[in-house]
Design a protein around this motif. Structure first.
Motif, PDB file in Angstrom:
ATOM      1  N   ILE A  51      80.152  70.364  35.113  1.00 36.72           N
ATOM      2  CA  ILE A  51      81.563  70.523  35.475  1.00 36.72           C
ATOM      3  C   ILE A  51      81.820  69.938  36.859  1.00 36.72           C
ATOM      4  N   GLU A  52      80.940  70.226  37.797  1.00 40.28           N
ATOM      5  CA  GLU A  52      81.077  69.651  39.136  1.00 40.28           C
ATOM      6  C   GLU A  52      81.083  68.129  39.069  1.00 40.28           C
ATOM      7  N   ALA A  53      80.185  67.561  38.274  1.00 43.64           N
ATOM      8  CA  ALA A  53      80.097  66.103  38.151  1.00 43.64           C
ATOM      9  C   ALA A  53      81.366  65.522  37.531  1.00 43.64           C
ATOM     10  N   LYS A  54      81.903  66.198  36.539  1.00 43.59           N
ATOM     11  CA  LYS A  54      83.108  65.705  35.873  1.00 43.59           C
ATOM     12  C   LYS A  54      84.262  65.578  36.855  1.00 43.59           C
ATOM     13  N   TYR A  55      84.475  66.594  37.663  1.00 43.24           N
ATOM     14  CA  TYR A  55      85.646  66.598  38.542  1.00 43.24           C
ATOM     15  C   TYR A  55      85.403  65.899  39.879  1.00 43.24           C
ATOM     16  N   LEU A  56      84.155  65.574  40.170  1.00 42.05           N
ATOM     17  CA  LEU A  56      83.884  64.724  41.327  1.00 42.05           C
ATOM     18  C   LEU A  56      84.188  63.265  40.991  1.00 42.05           C
ATOM     19  N   ALA A  57      84.041  62.907  39.736  1.00 41.76           N
ATOM     20  CA  ALA A  57      84.322  61.536  39.303  1.00 41.76           C
ATOM     21  C   ALA A  57      85.821  61.243  39.395  1.00 41.76           C
ATOM     22  N   LYS A  58      86.172  59.980  39.426  1.00 42.53           N
ATOM     23  CA  LYS A  58      87.571  59.570  39.481  1.00 42.53           C
ATOM     24  C   LYS A  58      88.300  59.980  38.211  1.00 42.53           C
ATOM     25  N   GLY A  59      89.579  60.372  38.351  1.00 45.49           N
ATOM     26  CA  GLY A  59      90.407  60.709  37.210  1.00 45.49           C
ATOM     27  C   GLY A  59      90.933  59.478  36.507  1.00 45.49           C
ATOM     28  N   ASN A  60      91.867  59.676  35.584  1.00 41.69           N
ATOM     29  CA  ASN A  60      92.341  58.594  34.711  1.00 41.69           C
ATOM     30  C   ASN A  60      93.498  57.780  35.282  1.00 41.69           C
ATOM     31  N   HIS A  61      94.050  58.185  36.420  1.00 42.91           N
ATOM     32  CA  HIS A  61      95.260  57.535  36.923  1.00 42.91           C
ATOM     33  C   HIS A  61      94.971  56.580  38.075  1.00 42.91           C
ATOM     34  N   GLU A  62      95.612  55.427  38.042  1.00 44.95           N
ATOM     35  CA  GLU A  62      95.644  54.557  39.209  1.00 44.95           C
ATOM     36  C   GLU A  62      96.609  55.168  40.231  1.00 44.95           C
ATOM     37  N   VAL A  63      96.452  54.810  41.485  1.00 44.22           N
ATOM     38  CA  VAL A  63      97.136  55.542  42.553  1.00 44.22           C
ATOM     39  C   VAL A  63      97.988  54.622  43.427  1.00 44.22           C
ATOM     40  N   GLU A  64      99.140  55.142  43.853  1.00 39.57           N
ATOM     41  CA  GLU A  64     100.015  54.456  44.793  1.00 39.57           C
ATOM     42  C   GLU A  64     100.193  55.316  46.051  1.00 39.57           C
ATOM     43  N   TYR A  65     100.758  54.700  47.101  1.00 35.33           N
ATOM     44  CA  TYR A  65     100.923  55.399  48.379  1.00 35.33           C
ATOM     45  C   TYR A  65     102.314  55.176  48.950  1.00 35.33           C
ATOM     46  N   LYS A  66     102.874  56.230  49.557  1.00 40.00           N
ATOM     47  CA  LYS A  66     104.157  56.144  50.257  1.00 40.00           C
ATOM     48  C   LYS A  66     104.034  56.951  51.544  1.00 40.00           C
ATOM     49  N   GLU A  67     104.662  56.464  52.607  1.00 38.80           N
ATOM     50  CA  GLU A  67     104.685  57.253  53.832  1.00 38.80           C
ATOM     51  C   GLU A  67     106.077  57.264  54.428  1.00 38.80           C
ATOM     52  N   GLU A  68     106.346  58.319  55.181  1.00 34.36           N
ATOM     53  CA  GLU A  68     107.636  58.485  55.832  1.00 34.36           C
ATOM     54  C   GLU A  68     107.394  58.908  57.271  1.00 34.36           C
ATOM     55  N   ASN A  69     107.797  58.061  58.223  1.00 31.29           N
ATOM     56  CA  ASN A  69     107.650  58.405  59.634  1.00 31.29           C
ATOM     57  C   ASN A  69     108.695  59.443  60.034  1.00 31.29           C
ATOM     58  N   VAL A  70     108.280  60.371  60.890  1.00 30.95           N
ATOM     59  CA  VAL A  70     109.193  61.427  61.323  1.00 30.95           C
ATOM     60  C   VAL A  70     109.040  61.654  62.819  1.00 30.95           C
ATOM     61  N   MET A  71     110.095  62.158  63.455  1.00 30.19           N
ATOM     62  CA  MET A  71     110.061  62.436  64.889  1.00 30.19           C
ATOM     63  C   MET A  71     109.530  63.853  65.120  1.00 30.19           C
ATOM     64  N   MET A  72     108.275  64.028  64.756  1.00 31.15           N
ATOM     65  CA  MET A  72     107.605  65.318  64.906  1.00 31.15           C
ATOM     66  C   MET A  72     106.207  65.073  65.463  1.00 31.15           C
ATOM     67  N   SER A  73     105.542  66.113  65.881  1.00 33.78           N
ATOM     68  CA  SER A  73     104.209  65.964  66.466  1.00 33.78           C
ATOM     69  C   SER A  73     103.213  65.387  65.480  1.00 33.78           C
ATOM     70  N   PHE A  74     103.459  65.602  64.183  1.00 36.70           N
ATOM     71  CA  PHE A  74     102.521  65.116  63.161  1.00 36.70           C
ATOM     72  C   PHE A  74     102.840  63.705  62.679  1.00 36.70           C
ATOM     73  N   GLN A  75     103.855  63.064  63.239  1.00 31.58           N
ATOM     74  CA  GLN A  75     104.127  61.625  63.123  1.00 31.58           C
ATOM     75  C   GLN A  75     104.626  61.133  61.771  1.00 31.58           C
TER      76      GLN A  75
END
Length: 312
Positions: A51-75
């Motif tokens: 079970i550990e090995a199964k969920y350590l492996a990559k899942g079935n979905h390709e991945v995308e990324y989005k970011e949003e800059n903000v005027m906060m300490s965490f940027q």
């Protein structure tokens, strides 16, 4: 206890605290250009169960990324999500809470991995995440993305975020941040599953004034640390046991220690079971639940783990 002995003990604790703080901050500075999680960690980390090995492996979905800059300490907010999100139903979310010197941009591989299993993940650049505030603001941002569709501007997250299936994970200082996010912030009750890695309510945390109260935890919680030398100070078995016992018995909870790594590596060495925990509670995956509960629960038999305790 004699007064001189008491002062000597306090002095020793202070020296340890200063050493750990310098070590953690120093590592964050020296290795600022190096990812905290290797891009190929899923191929390098050893597993001790199917079970550990199964969920350590990559899942079935390709991945995308989005970011949003903000005027906060965490940027900024950084979001990873399945590429085919438009054709999917509402997706569960995992919020990341940063450890000392480990911003969200330092562990994209970890976020991509969960996104490949059908999660939306969100992280920030917060450096002082112990109070859970950046996690709280991440939730508020997700609510906004989910609810508002600006005319003439595409929002692929509109009505695609399952706000009833939110999880949270934090390592080291971020583990204290998890405790505060699920107990002390406005949206504390929104979380259905939590993971605390290499963090407990120790004298060291108190010395940094990272206040938290684990007796208030009412979220299903997985807590894992290592048996390494550094973790034996930062997240000792004794302090783990205390935090585990503090948690309410109206939740499911698991604690364990991994025996082939130390503090920094715990950010990703337990990822097979971290993913399984979130699959269990946020995607109703019955196989993932067998890793922790029932006769022959895998984590209890896994040779890479010890000091396992479970409550269901």
């Amino acid at each position: 206890m004699k007064k001189g002995t008491r002062w000597k003990m306090m002095g020793n604790i202070a020296i340890i605290i200063i050493f750990i703080f310098i070590a953690l901050k120093g590592c964050g500075y020296v290795f600022s250009k190096i990812p905290s999680v290797p891009n190929d960690y899923v191929k390098k980390v050893q597993t001790g169960g199917d079970i550990e090995a199964k969920y350590l492996a990559k899942g079935n979905h390709e991945v995308e990324y989005k970011e949003e800059n903000v005027m906060m300490s965490f940027q900024k907010f950084g979001i990873y999500y399945p590429k085919n999100i438009k054709s999917m139903n509402k997706l569960p979310v995992v919020v990341f809470v940063n450890g000392t010197g480990i911003k969200g941009s330092k562990y994209p591989a970890l976020q991509k991995h969960l996104a490949s299993w059908g999660f939306i993940t969100i992280a920030t650049e917060e450096e002082y995440a112990w109070n859970g505030f950046s996690a709280e603001m991440s939730i508020r941002y997700l609510e906004s993305l989910n609810q508002y569709q600006e005319e003439g501007k595409e929002n692929i997250f509109y009505n695609k975020i399952d706000m009833d299936k939110i999880g949270i994970v934090g390592h080291s200082q971020g583990g204290i941040g998890v405790i505060n996010a699920i107990t002390n912030q406005k949206h504390a009750d929104i979380y259905k599953a939590a993971v605390i890695l290499s963090a407990t309510e120790t004298d060291i945390a108190k010395a940094f004034m990272w206040d938290s109260d684990s007796t208030l935890i009412h979220t299903n919680t997985l807590m894992i640390a290592s048996t390494g030398q550094t973790d034996s100070t930062i997240s000792s078995l004794q302090s783990m046991q205390k935090t585990y016992n503090n948690m309410s018995n109206d939740i499911t909870k698991v604690m364990a220690r991994r025996n082939d790594c130390d503090h920094g590596e715990m950010l990703y060495y337990a990822d097979g079971y971290v993913t399984a925990w979130f699959m269990s509670y946020l995607q109703d995956d019955s196989e993932a639940k067998k890793a922790f509960f029932g006769n022959g629960a895998e984590i209890s038999c896994n040779p890479l783990y010890q000091d396992v305790q479970t409550h269901q």
